[in-house]
Design a protein around this motif. Structure first.
Motif, mmCIF file in Angstrom:
data_model
loop_
_atom_site.group_PDB
_atom_site.id
_atom_site.type_symbol
_atom_site.label_atom_id
_atom_site.label_comp_id
_atom_site.label_asym_id
_atom_site.label_seq_id
_atom_site.Cartn_x
_atom_site.Cartn_y
_atom_site.Cartn_z
ATOM 1 N N GLY A 1 41.171 39.111 35.762
ATOM 2 C CA GLY A 1 40.257 38.153 36.364
ATOM 3 C C GLY A 1 40.899 36.831 36.726
ATOM 4 O O GLY A 1 40.308 36.033 37.463
ATOM 5 N N ARG A 2 42.101 36.582 36.247
ATOM 6 C CA ARG A 2 42.809 35.339 36.603
ATOM 7 C C ARG A 2 43.453 35.421 37.977
ATOM 8 O O ARG A 2 43.935 34.420 38.499
ATOM 9 C CB ARG A 2 43.906 35.055 35.572
ATOM 10 N N TYR A 3 43.479 36.625 38.560
ATOM 11 C CA TYR A 3 44.235 36.856 39.794
ATOM 12 C C TYR A 3 43.350 37.475 40.866
ATOM 13 O O TYR A 3 42.313 38.082 40.561
ATOM 14 C CB TYR A 3 45.417 37.791 39.512
ATOM 15 N N ALA A 4 43.788 37.330 42.119
ATOM 16 C CA ALA A 4 43.134 38.073 43.200
ATOM 17 C C ALA A 4 43.238 39.560 42.914
ATOM 18 O O ALA A 4 42.298 40.322 43.138
ATOM 19 C CB ALA A 4 43.783 37.731 44.539
ATOM 20 N N ALA A 5 44.386 39.982 42.411
ATOM 21 C CA ALA A 5 44.598 41.357 41.953
ATOM 22 C C ALA A 5 45.899 41.411 41.189
ATOM 23 O O ALA A 5 46.789 40.563 41.391
ATOM 24 C CB ALA A 5 44.646 42.335 43.128
#
Length: 447
Positions: free
Chosen positions: A361-365
Motif C-alpha cells: 500500500g505504500r507504492y503504486a505497485a
C-alpha cells in the motif's frame, strides 16, 4: 494499410465492431477457426474444439436483437479444461475423465455465457491442473519450448491469436508463468474474487480463477463482468487509490526469497524496468521484506502437498494406476509433513497477509520477477513457479506484464502486485506501465 484479420483483434476492438454491426460473430469465429486450422498442428492449445458447435453458437448470437445483447456479446473465450462446460466434455487431462460430460457450466463459464460470450472450446491443461508435467501444447513463439502451465493451452491460444481471451487458474504460478512464457498479460485477482463452483480445486485457499489477454483493457472487460473489480464497493471509501501516471509515482522492487533462481534474462528485465520507470519520472526503490516472508516458499509447498492429497484422494481410490505419480505422492504424503507443520504454514501465511497489504500500500505497485527466465526447452516440464507462489499464498492480485526478452528472443514478463482487493487500481497501473514496457522493454512478438 491492409485491413487487420479479425483473429488479430483485441477483445475490446472486436466487441466495438460487433456492436456497430461492422463484424458478425460468425465472421469473427470463422477467422479464429481458420487461424487454429493453420496453427493447431504446431501449437496444440486445445483439449476440445468443435468448429460446428462454435459456428452454431455464433449464428445464434448473431440472431439476438441488439437491445437484448449482453456486454460480452459474441466474444470468443477459451476455457481451461478443469471448468465444467455444459455442452463440451471436461477431462482434466486425466484418462479417468476421458469424454466426461457434466450438464452444467462452472460458475465463471455461466457468468460469461450469460453476458453473451461465445464459449469457444476447452484449452489444454496439466493433469488436474496440479502437475508440472506438460500437455502436448507448445510455445507459439518457438515450438521447441514449453508454454508453461498448468494453464498451458489458455496462454498459448491467446498469444497465438487463436482466441482473444481465455480463463485459467493459479495455485502456484499457473497464470503468471504462461503469461510470461507466451508474452501476454495474465491477471490473477485477489483470492476468491471469482466464484469457483464447478472448477476443479487443488487447494481451497490457493486456487484462483484468472484471465489471459493481449492488452489490459481486455483483462478489465472480463474482470468487470466476472465481478473482480466491483469488490472494492464493499471497502472503505479511501481504500481505492487513483493512479495518475508514472511520473511521480512510487514503485517498490521485490526480489524475494528465491532471487537466487533468477537467470540473466530476468535479472536484466528487472533492471531495465527500473531504468525505464525512472526515465519516466517514477521513484523506484528496492524493498526488503521482513525475514518471516522467507518461509513462504516452504509453507506454500506444504499446503500444496496437504491440500493436493485431499483433492486427488477420490481418484486415487477409484483408479490409482491412472493418477500421475506426483499426485500419488501428495496422497501418500511422501514428504512426511505433519499436521503441526501444515498448521504452521496455514497460520504463518495468514498472519503475513495484512503485513504485505501494508507494505504494498505504500507504492503504486510492487514489481517482482514472474519467472526465473525464458521458457524452457522441451514440453515435459512446464517450469518453475517459485517466484509466483508467494503472491498466490498471500492472496494479493497480480498482473504479468510482457515487454522484455531473453537471449533466445523469447518473452520474459514481470509481475505487478497490489494489496488485496485493489484489483482495479492494479489494472490501472498495469495499463500505463504495460504500454511503456511494450515500447521500451526491447521484446517484440514475431507472430
Amino acid at each position: 494499410m491492409a485491413e487487420q484479420e479479425p483473429c488479430r483483434l483485441t477483445a475490446t476492438k472486436a466487441l466495438d465492431l460487433i456492436r456497430s454491426n461492422k463484424l458478425t460473430v460468425e465472421a469473427y469465429a470463422r477467422s479464429l477457426l481458420s487461424r487454429i486450422e493453420s496453427r493447431n498442428a504446431a501449437v496444440k492449445a486445445w483439449a476440445y474444439l468443435d468448429p460446428e458447435l462454435v459456428l452454431e453458437q455464433a449464428r445464434r448470437l448473431d440472431e439476438i436483437p441488439v437491445d437484448k445483447r449482453g456486454p460480452l456479446h459474441g466474444l470468443p473465450v477459451g476455457i481451461k479444461d478443469i471448468m465444467h462446460t455444459k455442452d463440451m466434455p471436461t477431462e482434466h487431462n486425466s484418462p479417468i475423465y476421458k469424454n466426461s460430460h457434466v450438464a452444467v457450466d462452472a460458475a465463471p463459464v455461466a457468468v460469461l455465457r450469460a453476458a453473451g460470450a461465445l464459449i469457444f472450446g476447452k484449452t489444454a491443461t496439466t493433469e488436474f491442473a496440479a502437475t508440472t508435467a506438460g500437455p502436448p501444447t507448445r510455445n507459439p513463439h518457438n515450438e521447441a519450448h514449453t508454454p508453461g502451465g498448468s494453464s498451458s493451452g489458455s496462454g498459448a491460444a491467446v498469444a497465438d491469436f487463436q482466441v482473444p481471451v481465455a480463463l485459467g487458474t493459479q495455485t502456484g504460478g499457473s497464470m503468471v508463468r504462461p503469461g510470461s512464457f507466451n508474452g501476454i498479460y495474465a491477471l490473477k485477482p485477489t483470492w476468491n474474487a471469482l466464484s469457483r463452483e464447478g472448477v476443479r480445486i487443488h487447494s481451497l485457499i490457493l486456487d484462483t480463477v484468472g484471465v489471459f489477454a493481449r492488452c489490459v483493457e481486455d483483462l478489465d472487460i472480463l474482470a468487470r463482468v466476472l465481478g473482480v473489480t466491483v469488490t472494492v464497493t464493499h471497502a472503505e471509501p479511501d481504500q481505492e487509490r487513483e493512479f495518475e501516471g508514472v511520473s511521480g509515482a512510487k514503485f517498490g522492487i521485490v526480489k524475494g526469497p528465491v532471487w537466487n533462481l533468477a537467470e540473466p534474462g530476468t535479472v536484466s528485465a528487472l533492471q531495465k524496468a527500473r531504468e525505464i520507470l525512472e526515465r519516466h519520472g517514477a521513484v523506484v526503490e528496492e524493498v526488503d521484506l521482513p525475514d518471516a516472508f522467507n518461509k513462504i516458499p516452504e509453507w506454500h509447498a506444504r499446503i500444496m502437498s496437504g491440500d493436493g492429497g485431499v483433492s486427488v484422494f477420490p481418484e486415487y481410490q477409484m483408479e490409482k494406476s491412472k493418477v500421475h505419480g506426483s499426485l500419488v505422492d501428495f496422497v501418500k504424503n511422501t514428504k512426511g509433513y505433519t499436521r503441526a507443520q501444515l498448521l504452521e504454514a496455514y497460520d504463518g501465511i495468514a498472519m503475513l497477509r495484512p503485513r504485505i497489504d501494508e507494505i504494498a500500500g505504500r507504492y503504486a505497485a510492487l514489481i517482482t520477477p514472474s519467472v526465473p527466465g525464458e521458457a524452457l526447452v522441451g514440453i515435459e516440464w512446464t517450469g518453475e513457479a517459485a517466484f509466483c507462489s508467494m503472491w498466490t499464498a498471500l492472496h494479493t492480485p497480480v498482473v504479468n506484464i510482457p515487454g522484455f526478452g531473453g537471449e533466445n528472443n523469447l518473452p520474459i514478463g514481470l509481475t505487478l502486485v497490489a494489496p488485496r482487493y485493489h484489483d482495479q487500481h492494479l489494472l490501472s497501473v498495469a495499463k500505463t506501465v504495460g504500454e511503456i514496457f511494450a515500447e521500451e522493454g526491447g521484446w517484440k512478438s514475431t507472430l
